[in-house]
Structure formats: structure tokens, C-alpha cells
Design an enzyme around this catalytic site. Structure first.
Site, PDB file in Angstrom:
ATOM      1  NE  ARG A  58      -2.227  -1.434   2.956  1.00 60.81           N
ATOM      2  CZ  ARG A  58      -2.723  -2.744   3.831  1.00 60.81           C
ATOM      3  NH1 ARG A  58      -3.510  -3.553   3.379  1.00 60.81           N
ATOM      4  NH2 ARG A  58      -2.023  -3.142   4.736  1.00 60.81           N
ATOM      5  CD  GLU A  95       0.194  -5.993  15.533  1.00 62.49           C
ATOM      6  OE1 GLU A  95      -0.626  -6.096  16.675  1.00 62.49           O
ATOM      7  OE2 GLU A  95       0.000  -5.432  14.668  1.00 62.49           O
TER       8      GLU A  95
END
Length: 173
Positions: A58, A95
């Protein structure tokens, strides 16, 4: 426009315990997309940027628009194995996983002033890896720019002292 209201929050995706901040809802909204791209342009139009570095995937959306508006080149940083020419690479953790990013060895010149763009910074794994790649090629990082920061995950600490800008923050809400 309240850009934050255009971002969807998906609970327990891609794994349990994660709240995924989905920017596809912002991107499909023409006003939100235009406003977010304009915010980046207004911030960097007078910074003498030579190249915009966008992080897969993105970061390509917002980085390419910024490069176009600034009239400079766009440099993609891709996941390992996606670029055809000689590359440099940097591994990272994030993460909920790990990976390796690459960029072409000839994509930046020593002294180029660049802005690194991605949609979101969480743990800072991909952004930190990109900072390291850009520094290996001798370019100057003006700033790392994101639409969203998740400050609870302390990603800005992995940017090796680079300045950072985020349009909005989502705490562990």
C-alpha cells in the site's frame, strides 16, 4: 473530512488479538483518498525531494501519487524475490510474522533526498528495514511518512532516528 472515520477496524485479523486497520475503505472513498494524498503533497512539496520510496504494497499507492505530484521518481521496496535486477536486502520482524525486503541496487544515488512512504506503521519492522536499505545506498532520508501510526506498538523506535510523520493514530482502541 475526518480521515480516521474512513478507516475500518477488523478485529482478530489476520490472527486473534490483532485489530487490523483497513485502509481499503479510505482508498475507495474519493474524497478521503484525495485529501490524504494532498496532505502528503503539501508536506513535501518544498523539501527538494529527489525520490519517493514506497513500501510494498500500500505504500505504492500513496508513494506513487506523491512522486507524480512532486515530479520525481518512485522507488518500490518489494518483498524478496519480486524485483528482477541486482538487489540489496534487509530482513525484519513485525507484529505477526517476519520477512525480507529488497530494492534495486541502482535505485538511489548517494545524497538523494528521499521520503519513505507506507500506509501504516505498527512495530516498525518493514519501515525500519526500508530505512536500512536506503541508508545502505547512501541516500538522505528526509522523513518516513505514514497515514496511520499504532503508537502502542512503538514502531517509530525502529526508524533509527529518522523523522516520522503520521496523519492519524490509533491507540489500542
Amino acid at each position: 473530512m475526518d480521515l480516521k472515520s474512513t478507516v475500518a477496524s477488523i478485529v482478530d485479523w489476520p490472527i486473534e488479538g490483532v485489530i487490523f486497520r483497513d485502509l481499503t475503505t479510505l482508498m475507495k472513498n474519493p474524497e478521503a483518498l484525495r485529501e490524504s494524498c494532498d496532505i502528503f503533497y503539501e508536506r513535501y512539496k518544498d523539501k527538494n525531494i529527489d525520490k519517493v520510496v514506497g513500501i510494498d504494497a500500500r505504500g505504492f499507492v500513496f508513494g506513487a501519487v506523491l512522486a507524480y505530484k512532486l515530479g520525481v521518481g518512485f522507488i518500490p521496496v518489494r518483498k524478496k524475490g519480486k524485483l528482477p535486477a541486482d538487489t540489496i536486502e534487509e530482513s525484519y520482524s513485525l507484529e505477526y510474522g517476519s520477512g525480507t525486503l529488497e530494492m534495486h541496487k541502482d535505485s538511489l544515488d548517494v545524497g538523494d533526498k528521499v521520503v519513505i512512504v507506507d500506509d501504516l506503521i505498527a512495530t516498525g519492522g518493514t519501515a525500519g528495514a526500508t530505512v536500512n536499505l536506503v541508508k545502505k545506498l547512501g541516500a538522505e532520508i528526509v522523513e518516513c511518512a505514514f497515514l496511520i501510526e499504532l503508537p502502542d506498538l512503538k514502531g517509530r523506535e525502529r526508524l533509527n532516528g529518522c523523522k516520522m510523520f503520521a496523519m492519524m493514530e490509533f491507540d489500542g482502541e
